[in-house]
Scaffold this motif. Structure first.
Motif, mmCIF file in Angstrom:
data_model
loop_
_atom_site.group_PDB
_atom_site.id
_atom_site.type_symbol
_atom_site.label_atom_id
_atom_site.label_comp_id
_atom_site.label_asym_id
_atom_site.label_seq_id
_atom_site.Cartn_x
_atom_site.Cartn_y
_atom_site.Cartn_z
ATOM 1 N N PHE B 64 -11.621 13.816 -15.351
ATOM 2 C CA PHE B 64 -11.021 13.081 -14.223
ATOM 3 C C PHE B 64 -9.524 13.410 -14.226
ATOM 4 N N VAL B 65 -9.093 14.086 -13.174
ATOM 5 C CA VAL B 65 -7.710 14.564 -13.137
ATOM 6 C C VAL B 65 -7.019 13.985 -11.901
ATOM 7 N N PHE B 66 -5.825 13.395 -12.088
ATOM 8 C CA PHE B 66 -5.061 12.930 -10.921
ATOM 9 C C PHE B 66 -3.566 13.118 -11.157
ATOM 10 N N ASN B 67 -2.819 13.088 -10.052
ATOM 11 C CA ASN B 67 -1.373 13.324 -10.132
ATOM 12 C C ASN B 67 -0.539 12.117 -9.730
ATOM 13 N N TYR B 68 -1.076 11.310 -8.842
ATOM 14 C CA TYR B 68 -0.275 10.204 -8.305
ATOM 15 C C TYR B 68 -1.003 8.878 -8.486
ATOM 16 N N ILE B 69 -0.207 7.832 -8.679
ATOM 17 C CA ILE B 69 -0.794 6.496 -8.798
ATOM 18 C C ILE B 69 0.068 5.553 -7.972
ATOM 19 N N SER B 70 -0.558 4.730 -7.180
ATOM 20 C CA SER B 70 0.244 3.802 -6.374
ATOM 21 C C SER B 70 -0.545 2.527 -6.113
ATOM 22 N N ILE B 71 0.169 1.525 -5.610
ATOM 23 C CA ILE B 71 -0.501 0.279 -5.233
ATOM 24 C C ILE B 71 -0.260 0.051 -3.753
ATOM 25 N N MET B 72 -1.320 -0.174 -3.023
ATOM 26 C CA MET B 72 -1.196 -0.368 -1.584
ATOM 27 C C MET B 72 -1.720 -1.758 -1.248
ATOM 28 N N SER B 73 -1.081 -2.356 -0.275
ATOM 29 C CA SER B 73 -1.625 -3.606 0.239
ATOM 30 C C SER B 73 -1.488 -3.578 1.749
ATOM 31 N N PRO B 74 -2.588 -3.715 2.451
ATOM 32 C CA PRO B 74 -2.515 -3.599 3.912
ATOM 33 C C PRO B 74 -1.663 -4.684 4.551
ATOM 34 N N SER B 76 0.190 -7.464 2.526
ATOM 35 C CA SER B 76 1.218 -8.163 1.740
ATOM 36 C C SER B 76 2.404 -7.258 1.444
ATOM 37 N N PRO B 77 3.565 -7.851 1.351
ATOM 38 C CA PRO B 77 4.759 -7.038 1.093
ATOM 39 C C PRO B 77 4.929 -6.695 -0.382
ATOM 40 N N TYR B 78 3.918 -6.146 -0.991
ATOM 41 C CA TYR B 78 4.067 -5.704 -2.388
ATOM 42 C C TYR B 78 4.960 -4.467 -2.395
ATOM 43 N N ILE B 79 5.816 -4.420 -3.325
ATOM 44 C CA ILE B 79 6.619 -3.210 -3.448
ATOM 45 C C ILE B 79 6.398 -2.648 -4.839
ATOM 46 N N TYR B 80 5.930 -1.480 -4.894
ATOM 47 C CA TYR B 80 5.713 -0.846 -6.188
ATOM 48 C C TYR B 80 7.047 -0.254 -6.633
ATOM 49 N N VAL B 81 7.563 -0.743 -7.731
ATOM 50 C CA VAL B 81 8.868 -0.262 -8.201
ATOM 51 C C VAL B 81 8.635 1.102 -8.830
ATOM 52 N N ASN B 82 8.932 2.123 -8.064
ATOM 53 C CA ASN B 82 8.477 3.438 -8.495
ATOM 54 C C ASN B 82 9.537 4.306 -9.154
ATOM 55 N N HIS B 83 10.777 3.847 -9.172
ATOM 56 C CA HIS B 83 11.790 4.698 -9.800
ATOM 57 C C HIS B 83 11.829 4.426 -11.298
ATOM 58 N N GLN B 84 11.819 5.483 -12.042
ATOM 59 C CA GLN B 84 11.851 5.367 -13.495
ATOM 60 C C GLN B 84 13.084 4.570 -13.942
ATOM 61 N N GLU B 85 14.215 4.754 -13.258
ATOM 62 C CA GLU B 85 15.462 4.071 -13.626
ATOM 63 C C GLU B 85 15.305 2.553 -13.466
ATOM 64 N N ASP B 86 14.719 2.140 -12.329
ATOM 65 C CA ASP B 86 14.499 0.711 -12.064
ATOM 66 C C ASP B 86 13.576 0.105 -13.105
ATOM 67 N N PHE B 87 12.571 0.868 -13.464
ATOM 68 C CA PHE B 87 11.614 0.399 -14.461
ATOM 69 C C PHE B 87 12.347 0.119 -15.774
ATOM 70 N N LYS B 88 13.231 1.038 -16.160
ATOM 71 C CA LYS B 88 13.988 0.881 -17.414
ATOM 72 C C LYS B 88 14.900 -0.344 -17.346
ATOM 73 N N VAL B 89 15.568 -0.511 -16.184
ATOM 74 C CA VAL B 89 16.480 -1.648 -16.000
ATOM 75 C C VAL B 89 15.707 -2.955 -16.128
ATOM 76 N N TRP B 90 14.541 -3.009 -15.475
ATOM 77 C CA TRP B 90 13.749 -4.232 -15.510
ATOM 78 C C TRP B 90 13.246 -4.523 -16.917
ATOM 79 N N VAL B 91 12.756 -3.489 -17.599
ATOM 80 C CA VAL B 91 12.230 -3.678 -18.955
ATOM 81 C C VAL B 91 13.337 -4.193 -19.885
ATOM 82 N N ASP B 92 14.537 -3.644 -19.729
ATOM 83 C CA ASP B 92 15.663 -4.082 -20.569
ATOM 84 C C ASP B 92 15.946 -5.569 -20.344
ATOM 85 N N SER B 93 15.959 -5.971 -19.061
ATOM 86 C CA SER B 93 16.225 -7.370 -18.726
ATOM 87 C C SER B 93 15.099 -8.273 -19.253
ATOM 88 N N ALA B 94 13.845 -7.837 -19.054
ATOM 89 C CA ALA B 94 12.702 -8.659 -19.479
ATOM 90 C C ALA B 94 12.682 -8.811 -21.000
#
Lengths: 228, 223
Positions: B64-74, B76-94
């Motif tokens: 099973f091979v894939f390249n992209y992963i995302s979350i979609m909601s038809p 709801s205003p879900y926002i997938y935080v997709n930037h690696q930098e944002d992820f790091k910032v959030w993890v540091d804060s959490a």
């Protein structure tokens, strides 16, 4: 049951160290449009000296949207009579090396003092117990408990400081561009030099968001130094 | 007897390291079957974000091979935080918030334990209470907290790069499992609607795995 007294002493020391918290020092709540922040500035005494003040800046985003800060400035309302200089560039590297050296010496001396206190306390305790000398036993137990309490509180304070204070790395410097997650917070640091006799005065911390909004927090250096 | 009962009750009340939300789905375009599991890492999530641990087990017979992963909601205003930098910032804060809570909890345990010792040694009717306090605080500091930390470490397994923009290829052999973490920013809270976890390839092969975000949000669990 004298042991109760020594345990109570240890307990008192641990109570005195206090708890870790997100904000310390001067604190303000800012509501600016859809931006909701809690901002705090704290002088970290362990990293400061007579001339240099290490400021730990905590910016908590209490809103539901991320906030991106493009530019930060620490300004004086009267630039011609600014009571401080912001230290930047290679001077920060020199300061950090000097601070690390100071901390290493201080920790070594504290460890040695704790070890001596513990050993001397045990020696006196054992000697006092074997010779049935209550005074020596009491002094020994007190020295042992004192050294243990000092060591324990130092460890707790160290952990609290690690959790509360920004790490002194370039990406955590207040002047670098940064983001604050919704419901999260950012810990930043800043080093200022206050030449002798200029310890009083006003300053303004200005944060400019990516959208161009400016958030200003005026404060007095004197209040900053006195705040806990 | 009572102490033993408390001990067992405490450990039974802890969550086991399990994968509560599981779904198995055919992936015809990938010519395989995928078993997906999603759960919330609730010790780090906050009111504006949901931090999800996801895993994909390839139960088919082909890679099973894939390249992209995302979350979609038809809707709801879900926002997938997709930037690696944002992820790091959030993890540091959490993690900082988690660290503050952890220190305070362990310090509280120490204070309770010493208070318990003082009461225990008082040789008064309060001695039993003192023993109970000592036992409970030690159970927390040496049992529950390390257990939760170990569990969190397991929750934070990461094989899949955290980015929708990744060009790196994730390949799961038959019978293999890949783990990943997804951070979802939900500025308007979580509604009871279906969202889709979508895996895709560069050649537009797609599989959408439906899940209910509010259903997988675990109650409690914060340190």
């Amino acid at each position: 049951m004298k042991i109760k007294k020594y345990l109570s002493l240890l307990l008192a020391f641990i109570y005195l160290t206090g708890c870790a918290s997100v904000h310390n020092g001067l604190q303000t709540r800012i509501d600016h449009g859809d931006k909701h922040l809690i901002l705090s500035l704290q002088e970290v005494k362990d990293f400061s000296d007579e001339a240099n003040v290490f400021i730990n800046v905590t910016i908590e985003n209490t809103g539901m949207n991320w906030m991106r800060i493009k530019e930060t400035q620490l300004r004086s309302p009267h630039p011609e009579q600014s009571p401080y200089n912001v230290i930047a560039g290679s001077d920060l590297v020199t300061w950090k090396q000097s601070l690390d050296q100071k901390i290493a010496i201080r920790e070594q001396n504290n460890d040695l003092a704790d070890a001596l206190g513990l050993i001397a306390g045990i020696a006196l305790l054992v000697a006092g117990a074997s010779s049935k000398n209550n005074t020596a036993t009491g002094v020994g137990a007190l020295a042992y408990t004192g050294a243990l309490a000092h060591h324990t509180t130092r460890q707790i304070k160290g952990s609290i400081q690690e959790a509360e204070v920004a790490k002194q790395v370039p990406e955590n410097h207040l002047m670098a561009e940064f983001a604050i997650p919704a419901k999260g917070f950012a810990k930043k640091w800043l080093l200022i030099n206050i030449p002798k006799g200029r310890g009083q005065g006003l300053a303004e911390l200005e944060l400019e968001t990516l959208e161009g909004e400016k958030i200003i927090f005026p404060f007095s250096l004197e209040d900053l130094k006195n705040a806990r | 007897m009572r102490a033993g009962l408390l001990f067992f009750c405490t450990f039974f009340s802890l969550n086991c390291a399990s994968r509560p939300y599981q779904t198995t789905q055919q992936a015809p375009s990938f010519d395989t079957t995928i078993k997906t599991s999603i759960y919330e890492v609730s010790d780090l999530s906050d009111a504006a974000h949901t931090f999800l641990n996801i895993s994909f087990q390839n139960t088919g017979t082909k890679d099973f091979v894939f390249n992209y992963i995302s979350i979609m909601s038809p809707t709801s205003p879900y926002i997938y935080v997709n930037h690696q930098e944002d992820f790091k910032v959030w993890v540091d804060s959490a993690f900082r918030r988690f660290g503050v809570n952890l220190i305070n909890r362990l310090q509280f345990d120490t204070v309770v334990c010493i208070t318990g010792a003082v009461l225990f040694l008082s040789m008064t009717p309060y001695s039993n209470i003192g023993m109970g306090l000592m036992f409970a605080s030690e159970l927390d500091a040496l049992g529950i907290v390390p257990y939760k930390l170990r569990k969190l470490k397991t929750d934070l397994t990461l094989d899949i790069p955290h980015s929708t923009q990744t060009t790196s290829t994730v390949s799961i052999p038959p019978g293999g499992t890949a783990y990943g973490l997804i951070l979802i920013h939900t500025p308007q809270g979580i509604s009871n609607e279906v969202a889709y976890l979508q895996l895709s390839t560069e050649t537009e092969n797609k599989i959408s795995i439906p899940f209910n975000l509010s259903a997988i949000k675990r109650v409690g669990g914060a340190l």
